[in-house]
Design a protein around this motif. Structure first.
Motif, PDB file in Angstrom:
ATOM      1  N   UNK A  25     -15.716  48.209 -37.807  1.00 25.13           N
ATOM      2  CA  UNK A  25     -15.226  46.851 -38.022  1.00 25.13           C
ATOM      3  C   UNK A  25     -15.086  46.105 -36.710  1.00 25.13           C
ATOM      4  N   UNK A  26     -14.555  46.801 -35.710  1.00 26.40           N
ATOM      5  CA  UNK A  26     -14.387  46.170 -34.402  1.00 26.40           C
ATOM      6  C   UNK A  26     -15.735  45.811 -33.788  1.00 26.40           C
ATOM      7  N   UNK A  27     -16.714  46.727 -33.930  1.00 28.05           N
ATOM      8  CA  UNK A  27     -18.068  46.466 -33.400  1.00 28.05           C
ATOM      9  C   UNK A  27     -18.679  45.278 -34.125  1.00 28.05           C
ATOM     10  N   UNK A  28     -18.506  45.272 -35.481  1.00 28.07           N
ATOM     11  CA  UNK A  28     -19.043  44.178 -36.283  1.00 28.07           C
ATOM     12  C   UNK A  28     -18.429  42.848 -35.877  1.00 28.07           C
ATOM     13  N   UNK A  29     -17.102  42.862 -35.658  1.00 29.02           N
ATOM     14  CA  UNK A  29     -16.418  41.635 -35.243  1.00 29.02           C
ATOM     15  C   UNK A  29     -16.906  41.172 -33.877  1.00 29.02           C
ATOM     16  N   UNK A  30     -17.093  42.112 -32.971  1.00 29.90           N
ATOM     17  CA  UNK A  30     -17.573  41.777 -31.619  1.00 29.90           C
ATOM     18  C   UNK A  30     -18.972  41.166 -31.689  1.00 29.90           C
ATOM     19  N   UNK A  31     -19.857  41.790 -32.503  1.00 29.09           N
ATOM     20  CA  UNK A  31     -21.231  41.293 -32.666  1.00 29.09           C
ATOM     21  C   UNK A  31     -21.220  39.901 -33.262  1.00 29.09           C
ATOM     22  N   UNK A  32     -20.356  39.721 -34.300  1.00 31.12           N
ATOM     23  CA  UNK A  32     -20.290  38.418 -34.964  1.00 31.12           C
ATOM     24  C   UNK A  32     -19.798  37.335 -34.006  1.00 31.12           C
ATOM     25  N   UNK A  33     -18.775  37.651 -33.250  1.00 27.71           N
ATOM     26  CA  UNK A  33     -18.251  36.700 -32.271  1.00 27.71           C
ATOM     27  C   UNK A  33     -19.309  36.368 -31.236  1.00 27.71           C
ATOM     28  N   UNK A  34     -20.053  37.382 -30.799  1.00 27.07           N
ATOM     29  CA  UNK A  34     -21.105  37.177 -29.811  1.00 27.07           C
ATOM     30  C   UNK A  34     -22.225  36.308 -30.370  1.00 27.07           C
ATOM     31  N   UNK A  35     -22.625  36.559 -31.638  1.00 26.62           N
ATOM     32  CA  UNK A  35     -23.694  35.771 -32.271  1.00 26.62           C
ATOM     33  C   UNK A  35     -23.251  34.318 -32.463  1.00 26.62           C
ATOM     34  N   UNK A  36     -21.991  34.152 -32.849  1.00 28.89           N
ATOM     35  CA  UNK A  36     -21.468  32.801 -33.034  1.00 28.89           C
ATOM     36  C   UNK A  36     -21.426  32.060 -31.703  1.00 28.89           C
ATOM     37  N   UNK A  37     -21.082  32.797 -30.645  1.00 24.29           N
ATOM     38  CA  UNK A  37     -21.045  32.189 -29.315  1.00 24.29           C
ATOM     39  C   UNK A  37     -22.449  31.770 -28.868  1.00 24.29           C
ATOM     40  N   UNK A  38     -23.424  32.651 -29.129  1.00 22.65           N
ATOM     41  CA  UNK A  38     -24.808  32.325 -28.778  1.00 22.65           C
ATOM     42  C   UNK A  38     -25.306  31.122 -29.572  1.00 22.65           C
ATOM     43  N   UNK A  39     -24.930  31.107 -30.864  1.00 21.16           N
ATOM     44  CA  UNK A  39     -25.340  29.986 -31.698  1.00 21.16           C
ATOM     45  C   UNK A  39     -24.749  28.682 -31.192  1.00 21.16           C
ATOM     46  N   UNK A  40     -23.463  28.736 -30.854  1.00 22.68           N
ATOM     47  CA  UNK A  40     -22.785  27.547 -30.347  1.00 22.68           C
ATOM     48  C   UNK A  40     -23.457  27.030 -29.081  1.00 22.68           C
ATOM     49  N   UNK A  41     -23.839  27.948 -28.211  1.00 26.63           N
ATOM     50  CA  UNK A  41     -24.508  27.562 -26.963  1.00 26.63           C
ATOM     51  C   UNK A  41     -25.874  26.941 -27.239  1.00 26.63           C
TER      52      UNK A  41
END
Length: 282
Positions: A25-41
């Motif tokens: 779950x923690x890995x999934x959350x980290x990946x999701x946060x990272x993908x959202x950050x990349x998308x935002x950029x």
């Protein structure tokens, strides 16, 4: 009875599963946060390029943002922004492609009205010649009618109504072009049908008066006097002061003379009569 060893083993395995699940779950959350950050950029880069005027790069960045995090609410918005980027540079085919993809991929998105309006405007701006661009005319009208029917209380509906009025003028012009062609070729029935279309479907356009007069003229020529009078009555009721009504009046009154010319003649007669009277007292 279950031995203490077995109980200990079960507890160990259970805690192990909990630990693994928590890590996942923690890995999934980290990946999701990272993908959202990349998308935002990517989205911000796209917007920045749009401001700079590089619409191709802007559209690519918006597409990249969607692909990075397609489950995000911003994914749908990214597609619309890509379409808009193409639109402002008049890349109409790319605009339509993006909008059609958006409507198919995000059918329940809250910004559907934006997509339909942009689609309508994109087709509308491709209308160059009413004699040839029928597809663009009809597609734009379809989008604007959809907005009026499904989003009647939006600001887009008001503009859509105005656009449809202009489109109807164009469609009426096309019908009149064909009708006059048939009229000049003395092909009465095709001409009659085209003029009827103008009167029945585009009765708020500037071509209605002439179309009514032509229906009077053609029906009278074909011996359909009652039908001819029906259209003459409509023309007289709505456009009695127009030149087309005067022309219609001439169809039934071969000795009809223009009222203004007669008025001018009467004034001349009056002046002559006054002179005659003055002569009596000289």
């Amino acid at each position: 009875m279950i031995s203490k060893f077995k109980i200990l083993l079960i507890l160990t395995l259970f805690l192990s599963f909990l630990s693994c699940a928590d890590k996942e779950n923690k890995i999934s959350e980290i990946v999701e946060v990272d993908m959202e950050s990349q998308m935002s950029n990517a989205y911000k880069e796209g917007y920045s390029e749009l401001q700079r005027g590089d619409v191709i790069l802007a559209a690519k960045k918006f597409n990249e943002a969607e692909l990075l995090f397609p489950q995000s609410p911003w994914a749908a918005k990214s597609v619309i922004m890509a379409a808009y980027a193409y639109y402002i540079q008049d890349y109409y085919s790319d605009t339509i492609f993006e909008l059609e993809r958006y409507l198919a991929t995000y059918p329940n998105d809250k910004d559907q009205v934006y997509a339909h309006f942009l689609m309508g405007v994109t087709f509308y701006e491709q209308i160059v010649d009413e004699k040839k661009d029928l597809k663009s005319i009809l597609e734009s009208k379809k989008q604007f009618e959809l907005i009026i029917n499904e989003y009647p209380d939006t600001k887009f509906a008001t503009d859509a109504k105005f656009k449809i009025d202009l489109i109807n003028e164009i469609l009426a012009a096309k019908e009149m072009y064909l009708a006059r062609y048939y009229l000049n070729k003395t092909m009465w029935i095709p001409a009659l049908n085209r003029f009827k279309t103008v009167v029945t479907e585009y009765d708020t356009t500037i071509y209605t008066e002439e179309a009514l007069h032509r229906l009077v003229e053609i029906n009278y020529r074909l011996g359909l006097v009652d039908e001819s009078k029906k259209y003459a009555n409509v023309l007289g009721y709505n456009y009695q002061s127009s030149d087309w009504y005067k022309n219609t009046y001439k169809v039934y009154n071969k000795n009809y003379r223009d009222g203004i010319k007669e008025l001018q003649k009467d004034k001349k007669k009056k002046i002559g009569l006054i002179k005659s009277f003055k002569g009596l007292f000289d």
